[in-house]
Design a protein around this motif. Sequence first.
Motif, PDB file in Angstrom:
ATOM      1  N   THR A   7       0.801  -1.212   0.000  1.00  0.00           N
ATOM      2  CA  THR A   7       0.000   0.000   0.000  1.00  0.00           C
ATOM      3  C   THR A   7       0.841   1.272   0.000  1.00  0.00           C
ATOM      4  OG1 THR A   7      -0.172  -0.084   2.393  1.00  0.00           O
ATOM      5  CG2 THR A   7      -1.952  -1.098   1.133  1.00  0.00           C
ATOM      6  N   SER A  61      -6.466  11.275   0.227  1.00  0.00           N
ATOM      7  CA  SER A  61      -5.848  10.129   0.895  1.00  0.00           C
ATOM      8  C   SER A  61      -6.456   9.924   2.280  1.00  0.00           C
ATOM      9  CB  SER A  61      -4.332  10.294   0.988  1.00  0.00           C
ATOM     10  OG  SER A  61      -3.993  11.366   1.836  1.00  0.00           O
ATOM     11  N   GLU A  62      -6.824  11.009   2.971  1.00  0.00           N
ATOM     12  CA  GLU A  62      -7.495  10.877   4.272  1.00  0.00           C
ATOM     13  C   GLU A  62      -8.860  10.221   4.094  1.00  0.00           C
ATOM     14  OE1 GLU A  62      -7.660  14.739   6.070  1.00  0.00           O
ATOM     15  OE2 GLU A  62      -5.480  14.868   6.286  1.00  0.00           O
ATOM     16  N   ARG A  65      -8.302   6.556   3.493  1.00  0.00           N
ATOM     17  CA  ARG A  65      -7.975   5.850   4.740  1.00  0.00           C
ATOM     18  C   ARG A  65      -9.224   5.646   5.590  1.00  0.00           C
ATOM     19  NH1 ARG A  65      -3.260   9.017   4.680  1.00  0.00           N
ATOM     20  NH2 ARG A  65      -4.197  10.554   6.061  1.00  0.00           N
ATOM     21  N   GLU A  66     -10.058   6.689   5.698  1.00  0.00           N
ATOM     22  CA  GLU A  66     -11.294   6.594   6.487  1.00  0.00           C
ATOM     23  C   GLU A  66     -12.222   5.537   5.896  1.00  0.00           C
ATOM     24  OE1 GLU A  66     -13.814   7.141   9.527  1.00  0.00           O
ATOM     25  OE2 GLU A  66     -11.850   8.087   9.351  1.00  0.00           O
ATOM     26  N   ASP A  68     -11.302   2.955   4.108  1.00  0.00           N
ATOM     27  CA  ASP A  68     -10.696   1.655   4.387  1.00  0.00           C
ATOM     28  C   ASP A  68     -10.988   1.202   5.816  1.00  0.00           C
ATOM     29  OD1 ASP A  68      -9.680   1.482   1.836  1.00  0.00           O
ATOM     30  OD2 ASP A  68      -7.640   2.133   2.380  1.00  0.00           O
ATOM     31  N   LYS A  69     -10.925   2.155   6.759  1.00  0.00           N
ATOM     32  CA  LYS A  69     -11.229   1.814   8.150  1.00  0.00           C
ATOM     33  C   LYS A  69     -12.674   1.356   8.284  1.00  0.00           C
ATOM     34  CE  LYS A  69      -7.972   5.008  10.348  1.00  0.00           C
ATOM     35  NZ  LYS A  69      -7.854   6.219  11.179  1.00  0.00           N
TER      36      LYS A  69
END
Length: 128
Positions: A7, A61-62, A65-66, A68-69
């Motif tokens: 990743t 990107s944030e 990531r959120e 993905d979480k």
Amino acid sequence: MTQAAHTAPPKTKQKKDARDIRADAQKIANSIKIEGQTPVETKAIANGIQRGMEMFLRQQSEKTRELDKRVKKVKQLSNQLTQQKSDEVKEESATTQTNPRLPWVLLALSWGLFLVVGIIGFVVNSPS
């Protein structure tokens, strides 16, 4: 390989992206350049465009990531639910396996009671 290796892009790739952003910002600044604009002003505009592009990429990107979480959390909950359902199915099958004996036991008890009552009734009513 670890998942982090897949990743996270290598450092040189990140630097290349920054150079690409800088070049793209310079192209945009040159394309919107107006007559009489100094190179310093063009450079300032290019820097502002570059910062805006970098900020946009950081936000994206944030968000990724959120997301993905959240996906990971949903998968965990889904796994827990399927595990609970399989446990409930196992309990139901265990309960179902013991229940078929109950009717046979009740049938045997009722026939035994009928025989005992019949014998007692025969003994009581018999002429002696």
